[in-house]
Design an enzyme around this catalytic site. Structure first.
Site, PDB file in Angstrom:
ATOM      1  N   LYS A 134      36.464  38.581   3.133  1.00 58.29           N
ATOM      2  CA  LYS A 134      37.242  39.323   2.211  1.00 58.29           C
ATOM      3  C   LYS A 134      36.526  39.469   0.939  1.00 58.29           C
ATOM      4  O   LYS A 134      36.425  40.610   0.571  1.00 58.29           O
ATOM      5  CB  LYS A 134      38.421  38.637   1.862  1.00 58.29           C
ATOM      6  CG  LYS A 134      39.450  39.473   0.996  1.00 58.29           C
ATOM      7  CD  LYS A 134      40.799  38.739   0.723  1.00 58.29           C
ATOM      8  CE  LYS A 134      41.552  39.327  -0.018  1.00 58.29           C
ATOM      9  NZ  LYS A 134      42.783  38.612  -0.481  1.00 58.29           N
ATOM     10  N   ASP A 152      43.918  42.514   2.553  1.00 62.77           N
ATOM     11  CA  ASP A 152      44.756  41.432   1.807  1.00 62.77           C
ATOM     12  C   ASP A 152      46.012  41.395   2.490  1.00 62.77           C
ATOM     13  O   ASP A 152      46.327  41.739   3.501  1.00 62.77           O
ATOM     14  CB  ASP A 152      44.883  41.920   0.437  1.00 62.77           C
ATOM     15  CG  ASP A 152      45.540  42.961   0.041  1.00 62.77           C
ATOM     16  OD1 ASP A 152      45.936  43.686   0.994  1.00 62.77           O
ATOM     17  OD2 ASP A 152      45.860  43.190  -1.067  1.00 62.77           O
TER      18      ASP A 152
END
Length: 224
Positions: A134, A152
């Site tokens: 991420k 997210d």
């Protein structure tokens, strides 16, 4: 004759692809200035800010990083930081010992392995302390203009409600979204989903009655 198993890599439904593009087109109009929520100037600052954003908000990180970057402007300065002073600077974010440990390791690795320069490939980025996929995608998409999808909590939630994926695993959800969007949509499209998640499509009480996506027939409200 035995039935053929469905190919898991088969192309997605064209209607779903078209709807996913239409959703992003609608969000582009609603949030024309959507961008990364972490204030930064260059790859180093974005990498540090993203590492710090774990388990806290972008807004809180943005109140801490100006002073942090003034004191530690590059990887060498961060690697040589006094641990106690660094922990004090990070105390407003909580978990300051863990965060300081990660930043010290990050500064050291950048200095010794990459001559102080943030690498521009996912493989190299995820080899750094505190950097997962991420974080790497945030840096690739926003610092190096490499198309990248950042899943997210907002992007994951909206992509499931929109019927783009059923996955809660970020990597699997990322792959499903990538199959629906052209790469040019990936980075900023995620920013737009995040903005819509914050403004309208809340986790507990989504404001569906105010949602232009629903009005346009683009949201099937999966799980709502």
């Amino acid at each position: 004759m035995p039935r053929r198993r469905q190919d898991p890599a088969a192309a997605p439904d064209p209607a779903l692809v078209a709807r996913a593009a239409a959703v992003d087109d609608e969000l582009r109009v609603l949030y024309p200035d959507a961008r990364c929520g972490l204030d930064h100037d260059g790859p180093f600052q974005l990498l540090v800010a993203t590492v710090l954003s774990a388990q806290t908000t972008d807004a809180r990180v943005n109140t801490t990083t100006p002073g942090l970057f003034e004191r530690y402007p590059d990887a060498a300065a961060l690697a040589g930081a006094d641990r106690a002073e660094l922990e004090t600077a990070l105390k407003p974010l909580g978990m300051q010992r863990t965060r300081a440990e990660r930043l010290l390791g990050l500064g050291e690795e950048l200095s010794t392995r990459f001559d102080g320069v943030v690498p521009s490939t996912r493989e190299e980025l995820v080899s750094l302390p505190g950097v997962g996929r991420k974080t790497a995608n945030v840096v690739l998409g926003n610092a190096f203009d490499v198309p990248a999808i950042t899943v997210d909590t907002h992007v994951g939630r909206l992509s499931r409600r929109l019927g783009w994926t059923t996955q809660k695993d970020p990597l699997k959800a990322e792959r499903d979204i990538a199959a629906l969007w052209d790469p040019e949509r990936w980075t900023d499209g995620c920013h737009r989903l995040i903005e819509h998640g914050r403004a309208v499509c809340h986790a507990r009480s989504p404001r569906c009655e105010e949602c232009p996506l629903l009005d346009a027939g683009l949201c099937p409200q999966v799980g709502v």
